[in-house]
Design a protein around this motif. Structure first.
Motif, PDB file in Angstrom:
ATOM      1  N   ILE A 150     -14.982  40.020  35.762  1.00  0.00           N
ATOM      2  CA  ILE A 150     -14.815  41.475  35.903  1.00  0.00           C
ATOM      3  C   ILE A 150     -16.160  42.178  35.792  1.00  0.00           C
ATOM      4  CG2 ILE A 150     -13.843  43.525  34.793  1.00  0.00           C
ATOM      5  CD1 ILE A 150     -11.379  41.788  34.089  1.00  0.00           C
ATOM      6  N   VAL A 151     -16.943  41.817  34.792  1.00  0.00           N
ATOM      7  CA  VAL A 151     -18.261  42.441  34.607  1.00  0.00           C
ATOM      8  C   VAL A 151     -19.160  42.142  35.811  1.00  0.00           C
ATOM      9  CG1 VAL A 151     -20.363  42.371  33.212  1.00  0.00           C
ATOM     10  CG2 VAL A 151     -18.145  42.508  32.097  1.00  0.00           C
ATOM     11  N   GLY A 152     -19.141  40.910  36.288  1.00  0.00           N
ATOM     12  CA  GLY A 152     -19.945  40.543  37.451  1.00  0.00           C
ATOM     13  C   GLY A 152     -19.534  41.302  38.700  1.00  0.00           C
TER      14      GLY A 152
ATOM     15  N   LEU B 253     -20.750  45.003  38.335  1.00  0.00           N
ATOM     16  CA  LEU B 253     -22.199  45.088  38.552  1.00  0.00           C
ATOM     17  C   LEU B 253     -22.571  44.835  40.014  1.00  0.00           C
ATOM     18  CD1 LEU B 253     -23.613  43.363  35.340  1.00  0.00           C
ATOM     19  CD2 LEU B 253     -23.611  45.789  35.918  1.00  0.00           C
ATOM     20  N   GLY B 254     -21.890  43.911  40.674  1.00  0.00           N
ATOM     21  CA  GLY B 254     -22.154  43.644  42.085  1.00  0.00           C
ATOM     22  C   GLY B 254     -21.837  44.839  42.963  1.00  0.00           C
ATOM     23  N   VAL B 255     -20.714  45.493  42.717  1.00  0.00           N
ATOM     24  CA  VAL B 255     -20.337  46.683  43.484  1.00  0.00           C
ATOM     25  C   VAL B 255     -21.332  47.813  43.227  1.00  0.00           C
ATOM     26  CG1 VAL B 255     -18.575  48.488  43.684  1.00  0.00           C
ATOM     27  CG2 VAL B 255     -17.905  46.087  43.709  1.00  0.00           C
ATOM     28  N   ALA B 256     -21.753  47.977  41.962  1.00  0.00           N
ATOM     29  CA  ALA B 256     -22.724  49.026  41.634  1.00  0.00           C
ATOM     30  C   ALA B 256     -24.066  48.765  42.333  1.00  0.00           C
ATOM     31  CB  ALA B 256     -22.918  49.104  40.125  1.00  0.00           C
TER      32      ALA B 256
END
Length: 133
Positions: A27-29, A32-35
């Motif tokens: 979820i965190v990855g 961060l990838g979308v951001a």
């Protein structure tokens, strides 16, 4: 003979701590990838949309020992005003001429031949860049 089990029976005690940690990392990855993708897209859009004047040096001609003629093609917004900077270079790479050319015409494409005066014989011309007001 008895079989030795290495872990807990499957499905009996819920998810293990490793599975919960893996899910959180995914979820965190993903967030961060979308951001990061959004940030790269924003900078790309701002770079392209922010440039109101762009130019290309089509060709140049060393017409004499004291001048270079440069053929510029400028693309801009119809109401944009700005300037482009040209320089002439000697054979050893030193700058022998420099000129800022203003573009205030109310048109979106300008095709112009500019003369750059030089202090010595030039061997090339270079477009340094354009800025808008």
């Amino acid at each position: 003979m008895s079989a030795v089990r290495e872990g807990l029976p499957e499905g009996r005690y819920g998810r293990s701590a490793d599975e919960r940690a893996d899910r959180k990392l995914k979820i965190v990855g993903s967030v961060l990838g979308v951001a990061l993708l959004g940030l790269v897209g924003w900078f790309g859009y701002d770079y392209i949309a922010g440039q109101r004047i762009s130019a290309e040096l089509i060709k140049f001609d060393v017409s004499a020992d004291d001048r270079v003629q440069a053929h510029l093609e400028v693309r801009k917004d119809r109401d944009a005003k700005g300037s482009c900077t040209l320089r002439a270079l000697a054979e050893d790479g030193s700058e022998v001429g420099h000129k800022d050319v203003r573009f205030d015409q109310a048109t979106d494409r300008i095709d112009e031949v500019v003369t750059v005066r030089t202090t010595a014989k030039a061997t090339s011309a270079e477009l340094l860049g354009c800025t808008s007001e």
